[in-house]
Design an enzyme around this catalytic site. Structure first.
Site, PDB file in Angstrom:
ATOM      1  N   ARG A  41       0.847  -1.175   0.000  1.00  0.00           N
ATOM      2  CA  ARG A  41       0.000   0.000   0.000  1.00  0.00           C
ATOM      3  C   ARG A  41       0.884   1.226   0.000  1.00  0.00           C
ATOM      4  NH1 ARG A  41      -4.287   1.101   4.787  1.00  0.00           N
ATOM      5  NH2 ARG A  41      -2.425   1.736   5.906  1.00  0.00           N
ATOM      6  N   THR A  56      -0.866   7.661  -0.764  1.00  0.00           N
ATOM      7  CA  THR A  56      -2.187   7.616  -1.419  1.00  0.00           C
ATOM      8  C   THR A  56      -3.077   6.508  -0.860  1.00  0.00           C
ATOM      9  OG1 THR A  56      -1.398   6.027  -3.062  1.00  0.00           O
ATOM     10  CG2 THR A  56      -1.104   8.374  -3.584  1.00  0.00           C
ATOM     11  N   ASP A 113       1.268  -2.292  11.963  1.00  0.00           N
ATOM     12  CA  ASP A 113       1.642  -2.732  10.615  1.00  0.00           C
ATOM     13  C   ASP A 113       2.040  -4.209  10.682  1.00  0.00           C
ATOM     14  OD1 ASP A 113       3.370  -3.392   8.348  1.00  0.00           O
ATOM     15  OD2 ASP A 113       3.149  -1.277   7.823  1.00  0.00           O
ATOM     16  N   ASP A 144       5.557  -5.290   9.199  1.00  0.00           N
ATOM     17  CA  ASP A 144       6.670  -4.816  10.033  1.00  0.00           C
ATOM     18  C   ASP A 144       6.750  -5.605  11.334  1.00  0.00           C
ATOM     19  OD1 ASP A 144       7.508  -2.978   8.216  1.00  0.00           O
ATOM     20  OD2 ASP A 144       6.540  -1.267   9.163  1.00  0.00           O
TER      21      ASP A 144
HETATM   22  C1  PRP Z   1      -0.644  -4.362   4.675  1.00  0.00           C
HETATM   23  C2  PRP Z   1      -1.467  -5.615   4.820  1.00  0.00           C
HETATM   24  C3  PRP Z   1      -2.357  -5.560   3.613  1.00  0.00           C
HETATM   25  C4  PRP Z   1      -2.589  -4.072   3.427  1.00  0.00           C
HETATM   26  C5  PRP Z   1      -3.973  -3.723   3.912  1.00  0.00           C
HETATM   27  O1  PRP Z   1       0.377  -4.555   3.764  1.00  0.00           O
HETATM   28  O2  PRP Z   1      -0.722  -6.789   4.943  1.00  0.00           O
HETATM   29  O3  PRP Z   1      -1.775  -6.133   2.459  1.00  0.00           O
HETATM   30  O4  PRP Z   1      -1.600  -3.412   4.221  1.00  0.00           O
HETATM   31  O5  PRP Z   1      -4.283  -2.403   3.673  1.00  0.00           O
HETATM   32  P1  PRP Z   1      -5.452  -1.991   2.674  1.00  0.00           P
HETATM   33  O6  PRP Z   1      -6.631  -2.862   2.989  1.00  0.00           O
HETATM   34  O7  PRP Z   1      -5.695  -0.550   3.025  1.00  0.00           O
HETATM   35  O8  PRP Z   1      -4.975  -2.162   1.267  1.00  0.00           O
HETATM   36  P2  PRP Z   1       1.476  -3.422   3.478  1.00  0.00           P
HETATM   37  O9  PRP Z   1       0.994  -2.445   2.463  1.00  0.00           O
HETATM   38  O10 PRP Z   1       1.907  -2.831   4.787  1.00  0.00           O
HETATM   39  O11 PRP Z   1       2.657  -4.233   2.805  1.00  0.00           O
HETATM   40  P3  PRP Z   1       3.776  -5.141   3.502  1.00  0.00           P
HETATM   41  O12 PRP Z   1       3.076  -6.337   4.108  1.00  0.00           O
HETATM   42  O13 PRP Z   1       4.675  -5.529   2.395  1.00  0.00           O
HETATM   43  O14 PRP Z   1       4.429  -4.315   4.557  1.00  0.00           O
HETATM   44  N1  URA Z   2      -1.930  -2.489   7.033  1.00  0.00           N
HETATM   45  C1  URA Z   2      -1.513  -2.968   8.237  1.00  0.00           C
HETATM   46  O1  URA Z   2      -0.561  -3.740   8.304  1.00  0.00           O
HETATM   47  N2  URA Z   2      -2.175  -2.555   9.329  1.00  0.00           N
HETATM   48  C2  URA Z   2      -3.229  -1.728   9.302  1.00  0.00           C
HETATM   49  O2  URA Z   2      -3.803  -1.397  10.367  1.00  0.00           O
HETATM   50  C3  URA Z   2      -3.643  -1.243   8.047  1.00  0.00           C
HETATM   51  C4  URA Z   2      -2.975  -1.640   6.926  1.00  0.00           C
END
Ligand code: PRP
Ligand code: URA
Length: 215
Positions: free
Chosen positions: A110, A114, A206, A209
């Site tokens: 994400r 944005t 997150d 993370d």
């Molecule tokens: C997190 C999570 C989802 C997304 C959810 O991933 O694991 O994929 O955010 O958010 P949304 O419903 O608003 O799209 P992230 O973008 O943090 O990626 P990562 O797991 O690679 O850190």
């Molecule tokens: N992605 C995450 O990992 N946590 C949240 O709360 C929202 C998006």
């Protein structure tokens, strides 16, 4: 049997003491990445029990040490598709209890500014339409990542789709109902709302993370 949430026809929330117990540790900010990963995997393994309930099965004959008997075996080409990164932690738990499943990978993150999903990797089996497909991601926040992932899966031939997540927001569930109304969502918890940065409240922070210790 799928028993929909009273406010969301596309959502089933697990109300089970063992799942709630594990979720209480995973939400805790003092839980470090090692137990976080273990808990994520364990909860996903428990959730699969309900998600696979509708999968087709067939009669087979088996010889026990005492006599022959009829049993049931699942008869479906199942594909598990984690959204990287955090979906990998749940997929691991699902494969523990369902090692026959195939795995497709979708890399989507994400954009922090944005909140729009950015796809960077697609590795999927060719014949996704041959059986049920389970999309896996612990967080359903705005729903952008899940909606984008489902569009890719449909574009690759999948038609029998469902999603497993750990924590869902009402906003994400509603968006999924609008854009992919046929997809059932199985969640360990439905949380209160999103904050101004698109994070789920109370949530767990997150997920990627926390899972990999990259905070
Ligand atoms: C997190 C999570 C989802 C997304 C959810 O991933 O694991 O994929 O955010 O958010 P949304 O419903 O608003 O799209 P992230 O973008 O943090 O990626 P990562 O797991 O690679 O850190
Ligand atoms: N992605 C995450 O990992 N946590 C949240 O709360 C929202 C998006």
């Amino acid at each position: 049997m799928f028993s929909a949430h009273p406010d969301h026809s596309n959502l089933m929330v697990f109300e089970h003491p063992l799942i709630e117990h594990k979720l209480s540790y995973i939400r805790d900010r003092d839980t470090s990445f090692r137990p976080f990963r273990a808990l994520l995997s364990q909860i996903a393994g428990l959730m699969v029990f309900e998600v696979t309930r509708s999968f087709p099965s067939v009669d087979v004959e088996v010889a026990t040490p005492l006599e022959r008997t009829r049993c049931r075996r699942i008869d479906a080409l199942i594909t598990v598709v984690p959204i990287l990164r955090a979906g990998l932690g749940m997929a691991e738990g699902i494969l523990e209890v369902m090692p026959e499943a195939r795995v497709g990978h979708l890399g989507i993150y994400r954009d922090e500014g944005t909140l729009e999903p950015v796809t960077y990797l697609k590795r999927l089996p060719r014949d996704l339409g041959a059986g049920p497909v389970i999309l896996v991601d612990p967080m359903l926040a705005t729903g952008g990542s899940a909606v984008a992932a489902l569009a890719i899966l449909r574009g690759s031939g999948a038609s029998d789709l469902r999603m497993i997540c750990l924590v869902a927001s009402p906003e994400g569930v509603e968006r999924m109902r609008r854009e992919h109304p046929d997809v059932r969502i199985y969640a360990a918890a439905l949380d209160r709302r999103l904050n101004e940065r698109g994070y789920i409240l109370p949530g767990l922070g997150d997920a990627g993370d926390r899972m990999y210790g990259t905070v």
